[in-house]
Design a protein around this motif. Structure first.
Motif, PDB file in Angstrom:
ATOM      1  N   THR A  11       0.835  -1.200   0.000  1.00 42.52           N
ATOM      2  CA  THR A  11       0.000   0.000   0.000  1.00 42.52           C
ATOM      3  C   THR A  11       0.872   1.253   0.000  1.00 42.52           C
ATOM      4  O   THR A  11       1.990   1.245   0.515  1.00 42.52           O
ATOM      5  N   CYS A 144      -4.203  10.766  -0.650  1.00 40.53           N
ATOM      6  CA  CYS A 144      -5.367   9.881  -0.724  1.00 40.53           C
ATOM      7  C   CYS A 144      -5.315   8.898  -1.890  1.00 40.53           C
ATOM      8  O   CYS A 144      -6.116   7.962  -1.930  1.00 40.53           O
ATOM      9  N   TRP A 145      -4.400   9.078  -2.841  1.00 42.38           N
ATOM     10  CA  TRP A 145      -4.366   8.194  -4.004  1.00 42.38           C
ATOM     11  C   TRP A 145      -3.027   8.368  -4.696  1.00 42.38           C
ATOM     12  O   TRP A 145      -2.388   9.419  -4.575  1.00 42.38           O
ATOM     13  N   GLU A 147      -1.175   7.341  -8.661  1.00 43.16           N
ATOM     14  CA  GLU A 147      -1.591   6.919 -10.002  1.00 43.16           C
ATOM     15  C   GLU A 147      -0.393   6.849 -10.942  1.00 43.16           C
ATOM     16  O   GLU A 147       0.419   7.782 -11.023  1.00 43.16           O
ATOM     17  N   ASN A 180      -7.566  -0.045 -11.810  1.00 45.22           N
ATOM     18  CA  ASN A 180      -7.380  -0.013 -10.372  1.00 45.22           C
ATOM     19  C   ASN A 180      -6.485  -1.191  -9.984  1.00 45.22           C
ATOM     20  O   ASN A 180      -6.741  -2.332 -10.393  1.00 45.22           O
ATOM     21  N   ALA A 189      -4.097   1.740  -5.724  1.00 44.62           N
ATOM     22  CA  ALA A 189      -3.432   2.625  -6.680  1.00 44.62           C
ATOM     23  C   ALA A 189      -4.178   2.545  -8.007  1.00 44.62           C
ATOM     24  O   ALA A 189      -5.026   1.672  -8.209  1.00 44.62           O
ATOM     25  N   GLY A 190      -3.861   3.470  -8.898  1.00 42.96           N
ATOM     26  CA  GLY A 190      -4.507   3.498 -10.200  1.00 42.96           C
ATOM     27  C   GLY A 190      -3.491   3.583 -11.326  1.00 42.96           C
ATOM     28  O   GLY A 190      -2.308   3.862 -11.106  1.00 42.96           O
ATOM     29  N   TYR A 209      -2.014  12.080  -5.343  1.00 46.04           N
ATOM     30  CA  TYR A 209      -3.215  12.913  -5.241  1.00 46.04           C
ATOM     31  C   TYR A 209      -3.451  13.235  -3.769  1.00 46.04           C
ATOM     32  O   TYR A 209      -3.345  12.354  -2.906  1.00 46.04           O
ATOM     33  N   GLU A 211      -6.201  14.933  -0.986  1.00 45.97           N
ATOM     34  CA  GLU A 211      -7.618  15.241  -0.790  1.00 45.97           C
ATOM     35  C   GLU A 211      -7.813  16.727  -0.514  1.00 45.97           C
ATOM     36  O   GLU A 211      -7.028  17.355   0.203  1.00 45.97           O
ATOM     37  N   PRO A 238     -15.289   8.630  -8.571  1.00 44.46           N
ATOM     38  CA  PRO A 238     -14.758   8.783  -7.205  1.00 44.46           C
ATOM     39  C   PRO A 238     -14.817  10.205  -6.672  1.00 44.46           C
ATOM     40  O   PRO A 238     -14.653  10.418  -5.465  1.00 44.46           O
TER      41      PRO A 238
END
Length: 261
Positions: A11, A144-145, A147, A180, A189-190, A209, A211, A238
């Motif tokens: 993660t 938060c993400w 990519e 995804n 992750a993307g 990314y 938030e 999302p």
């Protein structure tokens, strides 16, 4: 404030900016996200700026560091939790990636190594001791993400599946098929395919990314602070997101999650 005390292997745990102008970057991210900073001296890395929420004593959310090589472009590096750096290095090399740096012991905090995937997108792995990663998530101004943008998505799926055990699941978000990456049922992750809409000179990369409460307001504020908005605020399932490069040229995204509407 949703505190995070542990990350599962595979993660994302941390984001770190390499910048040619540390003071300018501190001003930009303080203005955009309200971050405070304090300096930590690390034997193997030199001075390192910890970014926090709610003042210098608040939870750690990201890191800033002067660039050691000014021939490289400013960029954010995304870190992923590993249960063992040696095993991660073996998996990266076996899957066609390269080791760029490490393994490096970061005082009492943990160990890190920097790699590049088969298309050259760099990423880091983190084996923690005292520092698990970002100490808070799920609220504005936090990571938060992450990519990946690349051209050969099939090769990337195979590579990251071998390195982190990720399972790829396709999602139709916008334009090209979006991937995804999942651990179990959780998306971690993307990945977006770099198609003909991307400039020919664009290089594969990982993008963090953060938030925000209001994507439009955050993009407008970033522009006022000197950023260049590359993808204007846009809606996807999302949430509402935008992509920008900060005043130094490092790429990042912001997103107002749909769960907040």
């Amino acid at each position: 404030m949703p505190e995070v005390t542990e990350y599962a292997p595979g993660t994302p745990t941390w984001a770190e900016l390499g910048t040619p102008d540390l003071e300018a970057s501190k001003r930009f991210y303080s203005g955009l996200f309200g971050w405070s900073t304090y300096t930590v001296t690390v034997d193997t890395l030199g001075d390192y700026e910890m970014c926090t929420l709610g003042g210098p004593q608040g939870p750690q959310v990201a890191g800033l560091q002067p660039m050691a090589d000014d021939t490289l472009p400013p960029s954010w590096t995304c870190f992923f939790r590993t249960a063992g750096i040696g095993a991660s290095a073996d998996a990266v090399l076996a899957a066609g990636g390269r080791e760029l740096t490490g393994p490096v012991q970061v005082t009492q905090f943990g160990r890190m190594a920097l790699f590049a995937d088969p298309e050259g997108a760099s990423f880091a792995v983190w084996e923690p001791d005292q520092h698990q990663g970002a100490e808070v998530a799920g609220e504005p101004s936090t990571l938060c993400w992450v990519e990946l943008a690349c051209r050969d998505v099939d090769r990337a799926r195979a590579f990251y599946g071998a390195v982190f055990g990720w399972r790829a699941a396709e999602r139709e978000y916008y334009g090209p098929t979006y991937t995804n990456f999942k651990i179990g049922d959780r998306a971690v992750a993307g990945m977006v395919r770099m198609d003909e809409q991307w400039p020919p000179h664009a290089v594969p990369r990982w993008t963090p990314y953060f938030e925000v409460a209001d994507c439009d307001a955050a993009a407008a504020l970033a522009a006022e602070l000197g950023a260049r908005v590359r993808v204007p605020p846009s809606d996807i399932p999302p949430g509402r997101f935008a992509i920008m490069t900060d005043p130094a040229g490092a790429r990042l995204g912001v997103i107002a999650p749909a769960r907040r509407r």
